[in-house]
Design a protein around this motif. Sequence first.
Motif, PDB file in Angstrom:
ATOM      1  N   THR A 155       0.824  -1.210   0.000  1.00  0.00           N
ATOM      2  CA  THR A 155       0.000   0.000   0.000  1.00  0.00           C
ATOM      3  C   THR A 155       0.856   1.257   0.000  1.00  0.00           C
ATOM      4  O   THR A 155       0.516   2.256  -0.633  1.00  0.00           O
ATOM      5  N   VAL A 156       1.966   1.213   0.709  1.00  0.00           N
ATOM      6  CA  VAL A 156       2.888   2.357   0.714  1.00  0.00           C
ATOM      7  C   VAL A 156       3.513   2.532  -0.670  1.00  0.00           C
ATOM      8  O   VAL A 156       3.566   3.634  -1.218  1.00  0.00           O
ATOM      9  N   HIS A 171       4.174   3.182 -10.582  1.00  0.00           N
ATOM     10  CA  HIS A 171       3.101   2.847 -11.507  1.00  0.00           C
ATOM     11  C   HIS A 171       2.790   1.352 -11.450  1.00  0.00           C
ATOM     12  O   HIS A 171       3.663   0.535 -11.181  1.00  0.00           O
ATOM     13  N   THR A 172       1.545   1.008 -11.754  1.00  0.00           N
ATOM     14  CA  THR A 172       1.112  -0.389 -11.713  1.00  0.00           C
ATOM     15  C   THR A 172       0.927  -0.970 -13.120  1.00  0.00           C
ATOM     16  O   THR A 172       0.299  -2.006 -13.290  1.00  0.00           O
ATOM     17  N   ALA A 182       4.071 -12.077   0.132  1.00  0.00           N
ATOM     18  CA  ALA A 182       4.109 -11.675  -1.284  1.00  0.00           C
ATOM     19  C   ALA A 182       2.696 -11.433  -1.818  1.00  0.00           C
ATOM     20  O   ALA A 182       2.435 -10.435  -2.510  1.00  0.00           O
ATOM     21  N   ILE A 183       1.760 -12.336  -1.463  1.00  0.00           N
ATOM     22  CA  ILE A 183       0.372 -12.142  -1.896  1.00  0.00           C
ATOM     23  C   ILE A 183      -0.245 -10.955  -1.150  1.00  0.00           C
ATOM     24  O   ILE A 183      -1.005 -10.171  -1.726  1.00  0.00           O
ATOM     25  N   PHE A 232      -2.186  -3.714  -5.451  1.00  0.00           N
ATOM     26  CA  PHE A 232      -3.094  -3.750  -6.600  1.00  0.00           C
ATOM     27  C   PHE A 232      -4.436  -4.352  -6.202  1.00  0.00           C
ATOM     28  O   PHE A 232      -5.432  -3.674  -6.209  1.00  0.00           O
ATOM     29  N   GLY A 233      -4.482  -5.661  -5.897  1.00  0.00           N
ATOM     30  CA  GLY A 233      -5.654  -6.228  -5.250  1.00  0.00           C
ATOM     31  C   GLY A 233      -6.492  -7.286  -5.936  1.00  0.00           C
ATOM     32  O   GLY A 233      -6.817  -8.292  -5.309  1.00  0.00           O
TER      33      GLY A 233
END
Length: 253
Positions: free
Chosen positions: A91-92, A98-99, A144-145, A152-153
């Motif tokens: 989240t940080v 960028h994703t 990691a998950i 992202f989610g």
Amino acid sequence: MELELTTLLMLAGLALLAGFIDTLAGGGGLLTLPGLLLAGLPPVQALAANKLQGTFGSGMATFTLLRLRRFSPAAVRRPFLWALVGSAAGTVLVQVVHTDALEILVPVVLAIIALYFLLTPGAGRVERAPRLGAALYERTVVPAIGFYDGFFGPGTGSFFSLAEVALRGRELITATAHAKAFNFASNIASLVLFVIGGKVLWLVGGTMILGQLTGAWLGAHAVLRGGQRLIRPLIVLMCLAMIGRYLYATVAG
């Protein structure tokens, strides 16, 4: 930002359906996040509201499955904490990078999950010998998950379920129960950071919480009644639906 009562009620209904689906297979955000964006929320506020209602949904599912004795607190205590750490880091980081790369990576991983459950019908029917030790799994795979969820989610619940079945040899109902506990942890960490950043629209998120709680409660009981017969096809279906969403977004963009 204020929304009309009709829009709020529609979002609550969408959250109910998402809570039910998310408890069984993951992917409920595929419904709620686009719904929030269509309601006119800016992307960051939509993500924050989605995380708020999702946290309550995963919490309801977790505590319901715990009350129904589908898992023990001792079995999830350490990985729960590692999921918190991973999600907080994600989240940080998502606020400063960028994703774009994940738009390509995520559909590939979702396709692998769908193929795994389609081509290995025996997976998750009974407990099997784990392929990865508990300590290594808890300190690498789970955070990691969790990191991905904070960063992202979409599809996090499916990722946790697959990891539990494929790497820890869990029976599918137990894997689903553990996945909800881990997802609850990753949701908590991400939500706290959104709240600190002042990104949460409480009226919107609060309205959707009512739907999420109901849907998650129904979904947790459906896990026991439908078992693998219901969970396996839903995981495949939601993975394919999320792949379709990414492909559509790519073509439309």
